[in-house]
Design a protein around this motif. Structure first.
Motif, PDB file in Angstrom:
ATOM      1  N   UNK A  94      82.284  87.257  -6.672  1.00 21.38           N
ATOM      2  CA  UNK A  94      81.650  85.321  -6.678  1.00 21.38           C
ATOM      3  C   UNK A  94      81.438  84.604  -5.613  1.00 21.38           C
ATOM      4  N   UNK A  95      82.371  85.394  -4.055  1.00 18.98           N
ATOM      5  CA  UNK A  95      81.928  85.016  -2.993  1.00 18.98           C
ATOM      6  C   UNK A  95      82.294  86.151  -2.120  1.00 18.98           C
ATOM      7  N   UNK A  96      81.503  86.396  -1.060  1.00 19.07           N
ATOM      8  CA  UNK A  96      81.867  86.544   0.320  1.00 19.07           C
ATOM      9  C   UNK A  96      82.045  85.923   1.166  1.00 19.07           C
ATOM     10  N   UNK A  97      83.340  86.496   2.124  1.00 22.30           N
ATOM     11  CA  UNK A  97      83.103  84.997   2.572  1.00 22.30           C
ATOM     12  C   UNK A  97      84.299  85.765   3.843  1.00 22.30           C
ATOM     13  N   UNK A  98      84.289  85.285   5.037  1.00 24.53           N
ATOM     14  CA  UNK A  98      85.352  85.087   6.122  1.00 24.53           C
ATOM     15  C   UNK A  98      86.868  85.055   4.793  1.00 24.53           C
ATOM     16  N   UNK A  99      88.323  84.928   5.719  1.00 30.04           N
ATOM     17  CA  UNK A  99      89.055  84.848   4.484  1.00 30.04           C
ATOM     18  C   UNK A  99      89.690  83.007   4.414  1.00 30.04           C
ATOM     19  N   UNK A 100      89.123  82.250   5.720  1.00 30.92           N
ATOM     20  CA  UNK A 100      89.020  80.730   6.108  1.00 30.92           C
ATOM     21  C   UNK A 100      88.188  80.462   4.542  1.00 30.92           C
ATOM     22  N   UNK A 101      86.679  81.166   4.839  1.00 31.57           N
ATOM     23  CA  UNK A 101      86.100  80.760   3.764  1.00 31.57           C
ATOM     24  C   UNK A 101      86.078  81.123   2.076  1.00 31.57           C
ATOM     25  N   UNK A 102      87.434  82.400   1.810  1.00 27.54           N
ATOM     26  CA  UNK A 102      87.559  82.421   0.925  1.00 27.54           C
ATOM     27  C   UNK A 102      88.916  81.868   0.372  1.00 27.54           C
ATOM     28  N   UNK A 103      89.571  82.950   0.805  1.00 32.74           N
ATOM     29  CA  UNK A 103      91.577  82.262   1.047  1.00 32.74           C
ATOM     30  C   UNK A 103      91.825  81.350   0.764  1.00 32.74           C
ATOM     31  N   UNK A 104      91.240  80.951   2.365  1.00 29.76           N
ATOM     32  CA  UNK A 104      92.089  79.706   2.466  1.00 29.76           C
ATOM     33  C   UNK A 104      90.815  77.952   1.727  1.00 29.76           C
ATOM     34  N   UNK A 105      90.539  78.627   1.145  1.00 32.22           N
ATOM     35  CA  UNK A 105      89.930  77.303   0.244  1.00 32.22           C
ATOM     36  C   UNK A 105      90.257  77.042  -1.075  1.00 32.22           C
ATOM     37  N   UNK A 106      91.639  76.392  -1.393  1.00 33.81           N
ATOM     38  CA  UNK A 106      92.597  76.194  -2.667  1.00 33.81           C
ATOM     39  C   UNK A 106      91.958  75.836  -3.260  1.00 33.81           C
ATOM     40  N   UNK A 107      90.122  75.604  -3.565  1.00 34.28           N
ATOM     41  CA  UNK A 107      89.425  74.747  -4.902  1.00 34.28           C
ATOM     42  C   UNK A 107      89.276  75.997  -5.652  1.00 34.28           C
TER      43      UNK A 107
END
Length: 278
Positions: free
Chosen positions: A217-230
């Motif tokens: 679905x998505x590849x990114x940094x933890x900030x861009x993925x895990x920290x994206x609550x939505x």
């Protein structure tokens, strides 16, 4: 060149009509930590087993250090990969901790003096020297995973795969193992692929791959993925504690810097704010 190359990978279990993985492509660099996250049934563990050669893909290819993962190269591939499973009891073969670590070295026909030296060195690296003569069943869950990792380190792989390796541990044991992985990466060029539903663990990675229904679905940094609550909520993953706390602080008019991603970083930042006001 990438250490791991996955290209257009698809897989269906023989007893199923529905594919588990659909056209996956990604890479892992040397000394990179990549976390693959997703809810149960998203295909994470199947992907790990394909990379290790335990399963064969229907379509696509996997290369480890430029070697195709196939039956012809499986012996060499397994020298490059160390695999830590969810339940460490499934990996033990020796009567004692030292015997278990020595098992893989014996299979490679390492001389006994060299083998004994390696066993002692890796036990020291995982802080388990005092348990060398203990039976594995006498150890705690965290200690068992330390022994499993020691056995892998003795064989000097390039890639360490953690398949839900901390999911059966209590919070203290989980923290010990994750701190150990961080230290090992700092000391060497070990690459890490962690398969996890623990988003706190994923925060430690360099990159995160979010999977759902066998697709990336998505590849990114933890900030861009895990920290994206939505993003997490839309794929049935509970936001991490630090994200929820940051949102509460923001609502109270306290905004932390964007690079604060972990509980430890938030704690340090909050202490600095308090110190500046004293």
């Amino acid at each position: 060149m990438s250490l791991v190359e996955v290209r257009n990978l698809s897989f269906t279990y023989p007893d199923s009509d529905e594919s588990v993985l659909h056209d996956l492509s990604f890479e892992i660099e040397a000394n990179e930590w990549v976390a693959i996250i997703g809810h149960n049934g998203s295909g994470k563990s199947t992907l790990a087993r394909l990379i290790d050669g335990l399963l064969s893909p229907d379509q696509g290819s996997i290369r480890i250090d430029q070697l195709p993962v196939d039956n012809d190269n499986l012996s060499l591939i397994h020298q490059k990969i160390g695999f830590v499973f969810q339940n460490p009891d499934n990996q033990f073969v020796g009567a004692t901790v030292a015997d278990d670590i020595a098992f893989g070295l014996e299979n490679r026909q390492i001389s006994r003096p060299v083998m004994q030296d390696k066993v002692q060195r890796v036990l020291k690296r995982v802080d388990m020297v005092d348990f060398a003569n203990h039976q594995p069943e006498q150890l705690s869950g965290g200690q068992k995973q330390r022994v499993a990792i020691a056995g892998i380190l003795a064989l000097a792989p390039q890639l360490l795969i953690l398949d839900e390796a901390t999911s059966m541990l209590d919070p203290e044991g989980r923290a010990e193992i994750l701190n150990l992985i961080v230290e090992l990466r700092r000391e060497s060029k070990l690459s890490v692929l962690s398969i996890t539903h623990d988003l706190e663990e994923a925060l430690l990675a360099d990159r995160v791959i979010l999977m759902d229904k066998g697709q990336i679905i998505k590849v990114g940094t933890p900030q861009e993925t895990v920290m994206n609550q939505e993003l997490m909520a839309s794929h049935h993953l509970k936001p991490v504690f630090v994200r929820r706390l940051l949102d509460r602080l923001t609502a109270a008019g306290i905004s932390a810097p964007a690079d604060v991603n972990t509980s430890e970083q938030l704690e340090m930042w909050l202490w600095k704010q308090l110190d500046s006001k004293i």
